[in-house]
Design an enzyme around this catalytic site. Structure first.
Site, PDB file in Angstrom:
ATOM      1  N   ALA A   1      53.246 -72.691  25.192  1.00 57.11           N
ATOM      2  CA  ALA A   1      53.661 -71.961  26.396  1.00 57.11           C
ATOM      3  C   ALA A   1      52.599 -70.961  26.865  1.00 57.11           C
ATOM      4  CB  ALA A   1      54.993 -71.265  26.143  1.00 57.11           C
TER       5      ALA A   1
ATOM      6  N   SER B   1      71.626 -62.321  34.663  1.00 55.09           N
ATOM      7  CA  SER B   1      71.387 -63.649  35.234  1.00 55.09           C
ATOM      8  C   SER B   1      72.236 -64.708  34.535  1.00 55.09           C
ATOM      9  CB  SER B   1      69.897 -63.988  35.105  1.00 55.09           C
ATOM     10  OG  SER B   1      69.426 -63.687  33.812  1.00 55.09           O
TER      11      SER B   1
ATOM     12  N   LYS C   1      51.598 -65.070  24.789  1.00 50.63           N
ATOM     13  CA  LYS C   1      52.197 -65.394  26.097  1.00 50.63           C
ATOM     14  C   LYS C   1      52.144 -64.166  27.016  1.00 50.63           C
ATOM     15  CE  LYS C   1      56.095 -67.337  24.135  1.00 50.63           C
ATOM     16  NZ  LYS C   1      57.244 -68.269  23.983  1.00 50.63           N
TER      17      LYS C   1
ATOM     18  N   TYR D   1      62.203 -65.304  20.403  1.00 49.90           N
ATOM     19  CA  TYR D   1      63.080 -65.768  19.310  1.00 49.90           C
ATOM     20  C   TYR D   1      63.295 -64.670  18.276  1.00 49.90           C
ATOM     21  CZ  TYR D   1      61.950 -70.155  21.515  1.00 49.90           C
ATOM     22  OH  TYR D   1      61.803 -71.147  22.452  1.00 49.90           O
TER      23      TYR D   1
ATOM     24  N   HIS E   1      71.169 -62.348  29.886  1.00 47.07           N
ATOM     25  CA  HIS E   1      71.024 -63.663  30.536  1.00 47.07           C
ATOM     26  C   HIS E   1      72.057 -64.584  29.882  1.00 47.07           C
ATOM     27  CE1 HIS E   1      68.822 -67.128  32.279  1.00 47.07           C
ATOM     28  NE2 HIS E   1      69.024 -67.728  31.121  1.00 47.07           N
TER      29      HIS E   1
ATOM     30  N   PHE F   1      74.416 -77.320  18.239  1.00 49.63           N
ATOM     31  CA  PHE F   1      73.367 -76.746  19.063  1.00 49.63           C
ATOM     32  C   PHE F   1      72.586 -75.677  18.287  1.00 49.63           C
ATOM     33  CE2 PHE F   1      72.107 -74.699  23.209  1.00 49.63           C
ATOM     34  CZ  PHE F   1      71.376 -75.799  23.628  1.00 49.63           C
TER      35      PHE F   1
ATOM     36  N   THR G   1      67.614 -75.266  33.998  1.00 47.58           N
ATOM     37  CA  THR G   1      66.776 -75.824  32.926  1.00 47.58           C
ATOM     38  C   THR G   1      66.016 -77.070  33.397  1.00 47.58           C
ATOM     39  OG1 THR G   1      68.570 -77.160  32.071  1.00 47.58           O
ATOM     40  CG2 THR G   1      68.314 -74.969  31.119  1.00 47.58           C
TER      41      THR G   1
ATOM     42  N   ALA H   1      62.498 -81.506  28.916  1.00 49.29           N
ATOM     43  CA  ALA H   1      61.103 -81.633  28.489  1.00 49.29           C
ATOM     44  C   ALA H   1      60.598 -83.041  28.753  1.00 49.29           C
ATOM     45  CB  ALA H   1      60.982 -81.288  27.022  1.00 49.29           C
TER      46      ALA H   1
ATOM     47  N   GLU I   1      72.360 -68.989  33.600  1.00 54.09           N
ATOM     48  CA  GLU I   1      71.575 -70.227  33.487  1.00 54.09           C
ATOM     49  C   GLU I   1      72.465 -71.460  33.617  1.00 54.09           C
ATOM     50  OE1 GLU I   1      68.647 -70.379  30.271  1.00 54.09           O
ATOM     51  OE2 GLU I   1      69.419 -72.361  29.751  1.00 54.09           O
TER      52      GLU I   1
ATOM     53  N   ARG J   1      57.237 -74.246  26.549  1.00 52.29           N
ATOM     54  CA  ARG J   1      56.569 -75.429  26.023  1.00 52.29           C
ATOM     55  C   ARG J   1      57.495 -76.628  26.112  1.00 52.29           C
ATOM     56  NH1 ARG J   1      55.940 -76.562  19.740  1.00 52.29           N
ATOM     57  NH2 ARG J   1      58.131 -77.026  20.152  1.00 52.29           N
ATOM     58  N   GLY J   2      58.756 -76.436  25.702  1.00 50.45           N
ATOM     59  CA  GLY J   2      59.706 -77.555  25.652  1.00 50.45           C
ATOM     60  C   GLY J   2      59.584 -78.316  24.351  1.00 50.45           C
ATOM     61  N   ASP J   3      60.471 -79.267  24.153  1.00 51.27           N
ATOM     62  CA  ASP J   3      60.456 -80.123  22.954  1.00 51.27           C
ATOM     63  C   ASP J   3      60.492 -81.556  23.424  1.00 51.27           C
ATOM     64  OD1 ASP J   3      60.709 -78.137  20.878  1.00 51.27           O
ATOM     65  OD2 ASP J   3      62.722 -77.772  21.692  1.00 51.27           O
TER      66      ASP J   3
HETATM   67  P1  FAD Z   1      55.942 -71.691  22.430  1.00 47.36           P
HETATM   68  O1  FAD Z   1      55.960 -70.274  22.812  1.00 47.36           O
HETATM   69  O2  FAD Z   1      54.724 -72.497  22.769  1.00 47.36           O
HETATM   70  O3  FAD Z   1      56.199 -71.763  20.842  1.00 47.36           O
HETATM   71  C1  FAD Z   1      56.512 -72.965  20.186  1.00 47.36           C
HETATM   72  C2  FAD Z   1      56.113 -72.911  18.711  1.00 47.36           C
HETATM   73  O4  FAD Z   1      54.697 -72.989  18.580  1.00 47.36           O
HETATM   74  C3  FAD Z   1      56.516 -71.627  17.987  1.00 47.36           C
HETATM   75  O5  FAD Z   1      56.828 -71.966  16.664  1.00 47.36           O
HETATM   76  C4  FAD Z   1      55.261 -70.772  18.040  1.00 47.36           C
HETATM   77  O6  FAD Z   1      55.178 -69.858  16.965  1.00 47.36           O
HETATM   78  C5  FAD Z   1      54.158 -71.816  17.986  1.00 47.36           C
HETATM   79  N1  FAD Z   1      52.987 -71.457  18.821  1.00 47.36           N
HETATM   80  C6  FAD Z   1      53.028 -70.912  20.061  1.00 47.36           C
HETATM   81  N2  FAD Z   1      51.792 -70.750  20.557  1.00 47.36           N
HETATM   82  C7  FAD Z   1      50.944 -71.203  19.633  1.00 47.36           C
HETATM   83  C8  FAD Z   1      49.527 -71.296  19.557  1.00 47.36           C
HETATM   84  N3  FAD Z   1      48.764 -70.911  20.595  1.00 47.36           N
HETATM   85  N4  FAD Z   1      48.980 -71.834  18.418  1.00 47.36           N
HETATM   86  C9  FAD Z   1      49.768 -72.239  17.397  1.00 47.36           C
HETATM   87  N5  FAD Z   1      51.121 -72.162  17.401  1.00 47.36           N
HETATM   88  C10 FAD Z   1      51.693 -71.657  18.501  1.00 47.36           C
HETATM   89  N6  FAD Z   1      63.677 -76.268  26.553  1.00 47.36           N
HETATM   90  C11 FAD Z   1      63.620 -77.217  27.504  1.00 47.36           C
HETATM   91  O7  FAD Z   1      63.231 -78.346  27.212  1.00 47.36           O
HETATM   92  N7  FAD Z   1      64.006 -76.959  28.806  1.00 47.36           N
HETATM   93  C12 FAD Z   1      64.410 -75.732  29.190  1.00 47.36           C
HETATM   94  O8  FAD Z   1      64.741 -75.532  30.363  1.00 47.36           O
HETATM   95  C13 FAD Z   1      64.472 -74.699  28.206  1.00 47.36           C
HETATM   96  N8  FAD Z   1      64.851 -73.440  28.541  1.00 47.36           N
HETATM   97  C14 FAD Z   1      64.805 -72.443  27.585  1.00 47.36           C
HETATM   98  C15 FAD Z   1      65.114 -71.138  27.976  1.00 47.36           C
HETATM   99  C16 FAD Z   1      65.068 -70.096  27.040  1.00 47.36           C
HETATM  100  C17 FAD Z   1      65.370 -68.700  27.490  1.00 47.36           C
HETATM  101  C18 FAD Z   1      64.742 -70.380  25.678  1.00 47.36           C
HETATM  102  C19 FAD Z   1      64.725 -69.288  24.657  1.00 47.36           C
HETATM  103  C20 FAD Z   1      64.439 -71.687  25.293  1.00 47.36           C
HETATM  104  C21 FAD Z   1      64.448 -72.717  26.234  1.00 47.36           C
HETATM  105  N9  FAD Z   1      64.111 -74.038  25.901  1.00 47.36           N
HETATM  106  C22 FAD Z   1      64.088 -75.010  26.870  1.00 47.36           C
HETATM  107  C23 FAD Z   1      63.774 -74.384  24.515  1.00 47.36           C
HETATM  108  C24 FAD Z   1      62.269 -74.326  24.245  1.00 47.36           C
HETATM  109  O9  FAD Z   1      61.577 -75.244  25.064  1.00 47.36           O
HETATM  110  C25 FAD Z   1      62.045 -74.670  22.771  1.00 47.36           C
HETATM  111  O10 FAD Z   1      62.547 -73.649  21.965  1.00 47.36           O
HETATM  112  C26 FAD Z   1      60.616 -75.029  22.386  1.00 47.36           C
HETATM  113  O11 FAD Z   1      60.633 -75.533  21.049  1.00 47.36           O
HETATM  114  C27 FAD Z   1      59.638 -73.879  22.383  1.00 47.36           C
HETATM  115  O12 FAD Z   1      59.313 -73.470  23.620  1.00 47.36           O
HETATM  116  P2  FAD Z   1      58.469 -72.094  23.813  1.00 47.36           P
HETATM  117  O13 FAD Z   1      58.170 -71.968  25.233  1.00 47.36           O
HETATM  118  O14 FAD Z   1      59.149 -70.994  23.134  1.00 47.36           O
HETATM  119  O15 FAD Z   1      57.143 -72.514  22.984  1.00 47.36           O
END
Ligand code: FAD
Length: 289
Positions: free
Chosen positions: A119, A12, A161, A141, A262, A212, A45, A48, A14, A103-105
């Protein structure tokens, strides 16, 4: 890596949603070039906090209707359940069946964190709201998430997740295949077996790659960093070296059983397509590894 070998490989590309008319035209040309190699899907993408909401929707629907399945990224940070639910309904009505759930940032200083904190909560909400309609991808990660308390916790959070209903994962990019192999090994020991597809970042520009990578916690191995530094402004040599290094890593990953790749294209066709062609992916049946 045994768990990964059972899955069908998928490939895929992106994109990010363009801001200007010129950006839209460029993406259309990139899309046409990449469509020729017949990828399994595109993804787009999502800024956030919903900062690209409308542009992401427009880009996804436009790409999807041109014939290659397209998956929106959807991040929950800064959003409400009602807003996310509305977006899910819109995608479903338009025939979208895959979502990259994140989750996003939230940019610093930008409002409250929203109703869903992580997430795994987003995945759970999507399953509640839309049942099994969507194929859900989540982020992984291999070098661990920069905010993770420690590696163990990060692995457990990844497993949450999957328990919430994720079907597969795409990794943050890395340049060290062993980090991916080790990550998969740890998941296997935890009994977590979904496809985890390596995210691949082609190397085209040294300074933006460094910026980055620092932000997202991806490590550039010293030998790669030093070699890229030595090329200075010689972009041809950077690209050539980058293509060689990334192709070799992809070969190693696929040979070991990674279930596809990807590509983070950054809305450029050439760098990803060169690697794709080196690997011979278009002829998936005959792929040599
Ligand atoms: P999570 O899985 O929620 O994890 C975030 C952090 O919180 C981790 O440190 C984890 O250990 C911790 N955590 C998770 N769950 C819990 C819990 N239940 N309790 C306590 N701690 C917890 N960002 C964007 O803004 N837009 C995009 O389109 C985008 N696309 C992406 C695509 C890919 C393939 C990847 C790998 C990243 C992408 N990102 C994007 C970046 C991503 O949003 C960031 O890395 C963000 O900081 C974490 O998102 P996540 O979904 O991995 O979060």
């Amino acid at each position: 890596m045994e768990s990964q070998k059972q899955f069908k490989r998928r490939f895929s590309f992106e994109f990010f949603p363009p801001k200007t008319d010129q950006g839209k035209e460029k993406l259309q040309a990139v899309r046409n070039q990449l469509a020729e190699v017949n990828p399994d899907f595109f993804s787009v993408t999502f800024g956030a906090g919903g900062s690209t909401r409308d542009r992401t929707i427009e880009t996804v629907l436009n790409l999807h209707k041109q014939g290659i399945s397209t998956a929106p990224h959807l991040s929950c940070v800064g959003g409400t359940r009602a807003e996310i639910g509305e977006l899910l309904d819109l995608y479903k009505e338009n025939g979208i069946n895959r979502i990259v759930a994140l989750r996003g940032d939230l940019p610093s200083g930008m409002g409250a964190s929203g109703e869903l904190r992580y997430a795994n909560e987003l995945v759970e909400f999507i399953r509640e709201h839309s049942g099994d309609h969507f194929n859900l991808e989540v982020a992984a990660y291999p070098e661990f998430h920069p905010q993770a308390r420690n590696a163990e916790e990060d692995l457990k959070n990844f497993a949450r997740k999957v328990q919430a209903g994720a079907n597969s994962a795409i990794t943050q990019y890395f340049f060290n295949a062993d980090s991916y192999f080790y990550f998969i090994d740890r998941l296997e020991k935890m009994g977590v077996t979904i496809p985890v597809v390596p995210g691949i970042m082609p190397i085209v520009n040294f300074s933006s790659l460094v910026r980055f990578s620092d932000m997202c916690g991806a490590e550039i191995p010293r030998w790669i960093r030093k070699q890229l530094e030595a090329y200075g402004d010689d972009t041809d040599s950077i690209r050539k070296f980058g293509e060689e290094v990334v192709t070799e890593m992809c070969e190693k990953l696929l040979k070991a059983g990674a279930p596809g790749l990807h590509f983070y294209t950054l809305n450029q066709a050439e760098p990803s397509i060169s690697i794709w062609k080196n690997l011979g992916i278009s002829d998936r049946e005959k792929i040599a590894f």
